[in-house]
Design a protein around this motif. Structure first.
Motif, PDB file in Angstrom:
ATOM      1  N   UNK A 130      -1.043   3.059   1.151  1.00  0.00           N
ATOM      2  CA  UNK A 130      -0.007   2.564   0.247  1.00  0.00           C
ATOM      3  C   UNK A 130      -0.624   2.222  -1.111  1.00  0.00           C
ATOM      4  N   UNK A 131       0.251   2.131  -2.104  1.00  0.00           N
ATOM      5  CA  UNK A 131      -0.169   1.847  -3.474  1.00  0.00           C
ATOM      6  C   UNK A 131       0.846   0.895  -4.089  1.00  0.00           C
ATOM      7  N   UNK A 132       0.377  -0.099  -4.831  1.00  0.00           N
ATOM      8  CA  UNK A 132       1.264  -0.931  -5.635  1.00  0.00           C
ATOM      9  C   UNK A 132       0.933  -0.684  -7.100  1.00  0.00           C
ATOM     10  N   UNK A 152      -5.580 -10.375   1.251  1.00  0.00           N
ATOM     11  CA  UNK A 152      -5.538  -9.491   2.411  1.00  0.00           C
ATOM     12  C   UNK A 152      -4.736  -8.238   2.080  1.00  0.00           C
ATOM     13  N   UNK A 153      -5.168  -7.123   2.620  1.00  0.00           N
ATOM     14  CA  UNK A 153      -4.404  -5.887   2.494  1.00  0.00           C
ATOM     15  C   UNK A 153      -4.736  -5.045   1.279  1.00  0.00           C
ATOM     16  N   UNK A 191       2.883  -5.692   3.214  1.00  0.00           N
ATOM     17  CA  UNK A 191       3.453  -6.986   3.600  1.00  0.00           C
ATOM     18  C   UNK A 191       2.439  -8.113   3.448  1.00  0.00           C
ATOM     19  N   UNK A 192       1.151  -7.806   3.690  1.00  0.00           N
ATOM     20  CA  UNK A 192       0.116  -8.831   3.550  1.00  0.00           C
ATOM     21  C   UNK A 192      -0.286  -9.032   2.100  1.00  0.00           C
ATOM     22  N   UNK A 193      -0.318  -7.942   1.328  1.00  0.00           N
ATOM     23  CA  UNK A 193      -0.834  -8.005  -0.037  1.00  0.00           C
ATOM     24  C   UNK A 193       0.190  -8.495  -1.056  1.00  0.00           C
ATOM     25  N   UNK A 194       1.451  -8.118  -0.894  1.00  0.00           N
ATOM     26  CA  UNK A 194       2.457  -8.340  -1.937  1.00  0.00           C
ATOM     27  C   UNK A 194       2.707  -9.814  -2.258  1.00  0.00           C
ATOM     28  N   UNK A 195       2.848 -10.723  -1.274  1.00  0.00           N
ATOM     29  CA  UNK A 195       3.192 -12.109  -1.633  1.00  0.00           C
ATOM     30  C   UNK A 195       2.175 -12.760  -2.562  1.00  0.00           C
ATOM     31  N   UNK A 196       0.887 -12.667  -2.243  1.00  0.00           N
ATOM     32  CA  UNK A 196      -0.128 -13.288  -3.085  1.00  0.00           C
ATOM     33  C   UNK A 196      -0.213 -12.613  -4.437  1.00  0.00           C
ATOM     34  N   UNK A 197      -0.068 -11.292  -4.433  1.00  0.00           N
ATOM     35  CA  UNK A 197      -0.146 -10.541  -5.684  1.00  0.00           C
ATOM     36  C   UNK A 197       1.009 -10.899  -6.605  1.00  0.00           C
ATOM     37  N   UNK A 204       7.179 -12.967 -16.305  1.00  0.00           N
ATOM     38  CA  UNK A 204       7.492 -11.997 -17.349  1.00  0.00           C
ATOM     39  C   UNK A 204       6.364 -11.054 -17.703  1.00  0.00           C
ATOM     40  N   UNK A 205       5.232 -11.149 -16.998  1.00  0.00           N
ATOM     41  CA  UNK A 205       4.070 -10.317 -17.347  1.00  0.00           C
ATOM     42  C   UNK A 205       4.242  -8.877 -16.920  1.00  0.00           C
ATOM     43  N   UNK A 206       5.036  -8.632 -15.865  1.00  0.00           N
ATOM     44  CA  UNK A 206       5.181  -7.286 -15.326  1.00  0.00           C
ATOM     45  C   UNK A 206       6.575  -6.740 -15.618  1.00  0.00           C
ATOM     46  N   UNK A 207       6.630  -5.541 -16.208  1.00  0.00           N
ATOM     47  CA  UNK A 207       7.927  -4.887 -16.406  1.00  0.00           C
ATOM     48  C   UNK A 207       8.425  -4.272 -15.106  1.00  0.00           C
ATOM     49  N   UNK A 208       7.493  -3.933 -14.224  1.00  0.00           N
ATOM     50  CA  UNK A 208       7.859  -3.480 -12.886  1.00  0.00           C
ATOM     51  C   UNK A 208       6.653  -3.650 -11.965  1.00  0.00           C
ATOM     52  N   UNK A 209       6.931  -3.792 -10.684  1.00  0.00           N
ATOM     53  CA  UNK A 209       5.914  -3.766  -9.639  1.00  0.00           C
ATOM     54  C   UNK A 209       6.534  -3.001  -8.478  1.00  0.00           C
ATOM     55  N   UNK A 210       5.952  -1.847  -8.156  1.00  0.00           N
ATOM     56  CA  UNK A 210       6.544  -0.924  -7.196  1.00  0.00           C
ATOM     57  C   UNK A 210       5.534  -0.613  -6.099  1.00  0.00           C
ATOM     58  N   UNK A 211       5.981  -0.672  -4.849  1.00  0.00           N
ATOM     59  CA  UNK A 211       5.163  -0.261  -3.715  1.00  0.00           C
ATOM     60  C   UNK A 211       5.490   1.191  -3.372  1.00  0.00           C
ATOM     61  N   UNK A 212       4.448   1.958  -3.103  1.00  0.00           N
ATOM     62  CA  UNK A 212       4.586   3.374  -2.754  1.00  0.00           C
ATOM     63  C   UNK A 212       3.855   3.646  -1.448  1.00  0.00           C
ATOM     64  N   UNK A 213       4.367   4.627  -0.686  1.00  0.00           N
ATOM     65  CA  UNK A 213       3.619   5.122   0.458  1.00  0.00           C
ATOM     66  C   UNK A 213       3.155   6.545   0.161  1.00  0.00           C
TER      67      UNK A 213
END
Length: 246
Positions: A130-132, A152-153, A191-197, A204-213
């Protein structure tokens, strides 16, 4: 020897793309069977991978798919080999099909990027599952670096700055504005990486944050999953007739 997710190249070609829904299935066949194998043959193109949106964490996804090519340097994009293979003008390539499918792109964001910073954990072997991708117009601060290095993750991360004179795609109907900087996180567990990230990103720092498989990874010694197959990792034979519009 396997190739790491983020290698020691000095440039990246990254596109977030989407075709018209009516041709989505054929467009993905073309991208996997024709376009990516053709570009991987270009001297200086080290690796290629394709990804599809699995979750929208912040904002709106610029497009459904992401393609990522690591390059020796951005000069690769100025070579005759790149321009020839990008248009499927090489031996055995299907030019008419490529012309048709490039014209079916309706959303696009991205282009050529300089690599600013790369961090991998362990040996970093092989592409992540996966990629964020996070779009921002500011650099990664120290607090975010600590989260990236400890969460984690996350198996690795890379920051990119968009280069001047990024290539354009002829025929597309819309080109989205792309942030000047991108943060790519190689992720083994969203699921492990996204909450802390997400919690570490300033408001307002990110215009988008997208998870990809991951859909596809080349060269073939990268383990692959999804839409690709051994047949799709092989360029078409020279005697295969072209398909698509004349």
């Amino acid at each position: 020897m396997k190739t790491p997710m983020f290698g020691d190249g000095h440039g990246v070609l990254l596109w977030m793309l989407e075709s018209t829904p009516e041709v989505d299935e054929e467009w993905n066949r073309w991208y996997n069977d024709e376009h990516v194998p053709a570009l991987v043959e270009v001297p200086g193109v080290r690796t290629a991978s394709r990804w599809v949106v699995s979750d929208v964490l912040v904002g709106t996804a610029p497009a459904k798919y992401l393609a990522f090519y690591e390059l020796d340097d951005l000069g690769v994009l100025e070579t005759d080999a790149y321009h020839r293979n990008r248009a499927s003008l090489g031996p055995g390539m299907r030019r008419e099909w490529t012309t048709q499918m490039l014209g079916a792109i309706v959303r696009a964001a991205g282009g050529a990027y300089r690599i600013d910073d790369t961090h991998m954990r362990g040996d970093g072997v092989g592409p992540a599952t996966d990629l964020i991708a996070i779009g921002a117009d500011s650099d990664v601060d120290e607090a975010l670096r600590q989260v990236l290095d400890a969460a984690d993750g996350i198996s690795g991360w890379r920051t990119l700055t968009r280069a001047a004179g990024s290539p354009k795609i002829a025929g597309m109907m819309e080109r989205d504005v792309t942030p000047s900087r991108l943060l790519l996180c190689a992720v083994d567990d969203v699921a492990a990486a996204a909450p802390a990230l997400m919690a570490s990103l300033p408001s307002g720092a990110a215009s988008f944050a997208i998870a990809y498989e991951r859909l596809l990874a080349l060269p073939p010694h990268w383990p692959s999953m999804g839409l690709d197959s051994p047949e799709r990792a092989t360029p078409p034979p020279a005697d295969r007739p072209p398909r698509g519009l004349a």
